[in-house]
Design an enzyme around this catalytic site. Structure first.
Site, PDB file in Angstrom:
ATOM      1  N   HIS A  99      46.932  41.481  25.736  1.00 10.13           N
ATOM      2  CA  HIS A  99      46.044  40.324  25.697  1.00 10.13           C
ATOM      3  C   HIS A  99      45.202  40.325  24.431  1.00 10.13           C
ATOM      4  O   HIS A  99      44.945  41.364  23.829  1.00 10.13           O
ATOM      5  CB  HIS A  99      45.155  40.237  26.937  1.00 10.13           C
ATOM      6  N   ASP A 127      37.513  34.616  30.249  1.00  9.63           N
ATOM      7  CA  ASP A 127      37.206  35.963  30.736  1.00  9.63           C
ATOM      8  C   ASP A 127      36.093  35.823  31.769  1.00  9.63           C
ATOM      9  O   ASP A 127      35.078  35.180  31.497  1.00  9.63           O
ATOM     10  CB  ASP A 127      36.756  36.832  29.550  1.00  9.63           C
ATOM     11  N   ILE A 128      36.268  36.393  32.960  1.00 10.27           N
ATOM     12  CA  ILE A 128      35.236  36.249  33.993  1.00 10.27           C
ATOM     13  C   ILE A 128      34.068  37.220  33.796  1.00 10.27           C
ATOM     14  O   ILE A 128      33.080  37.140  34.505  1.00 10.27           O
ATOM     15  CB  ILE A 128      35.794  36.352  35.430  1.00 10.27           C
ATOM     16  N   HIS A 160      41.558  38.848  22.928  1.00  9.23           N
ATOM     17  CA  HIS A 160      40.240  38.275  23.212  1.00  9.23           C
ATOM     18  C   HIS A 160      39.904  37.295  22.093  1.00  9.23           C
ATOM     19  O   HIS A 160      39.980  37.656  20.903  1.00  9.23           O
ATOM     20  CB  HIS A 160      39.153  39.359  23.210  1.00  9.23           C
TER      21      HIS A 160
END
Length: 130
Positions: A93, A29-30, A95
């Site tokens: 998605h 994750d950016i 996490h």
């Protein structure tokens, strides 16, 4: 129009890739909550995780489990927290978040600002454990 995650999977947008197979793609994750915060996405564009077939959903979790074990070996933490929110990007998605405290998973916490070198180093460390 393709989602940002579909564009990442297609290689149109660069990412710090952790792992992939024929169905799924994992990348850092950016805007991470903590170092090692990783996203797992299906390569097939599906908005809502529960719109995946039972087989796809099960396979996604099995892939995420393999990624989580690699993250856990590479990043100092007590556990890997798992979260599915599904509102940020219209592409299913998961996490995977290295945690030492429950508060590490509060999404309103300030995000880390990491350099490209830090992201690359973290990604390599996790890839080496995968």
């Amino acid at each position: 129009m393709a989602t940002i995650f579909s564009r990442i999977v297609a290689g149109e947008i660069p990412s710090y890739k952790i792992a992939e197979d024929d169905q799924f793609y994992a990348f850092l994750d950016i805007n991470p909550l903590v170092k090692g915060h990783t996203l797992v996405v299906p390569k097939k564009e599906v908005d809502y995780i529960f719109d995946l077939s039972d087989e796809e959903l099960a396979a996604m979790h099995v892939f995420a489990k393999k990624v989580a074990h690699a993250v856990e070996k590479a990043i100092s933490c007590k556990r890997i927290g798992v979260s599915v929110i599904g509102l940020e990007v219209p592409h299913a998605h998961i996490h995977l978040i290295p945690i030492n405290h429950e508060s590490d998973m509060i999404f309103s916490n300030p995000k880390l600002k990491l350099s490209s070198e830090e992201f690359t180093s973290i990604a390599k460390a996790i890839q080496n454990e995968f």
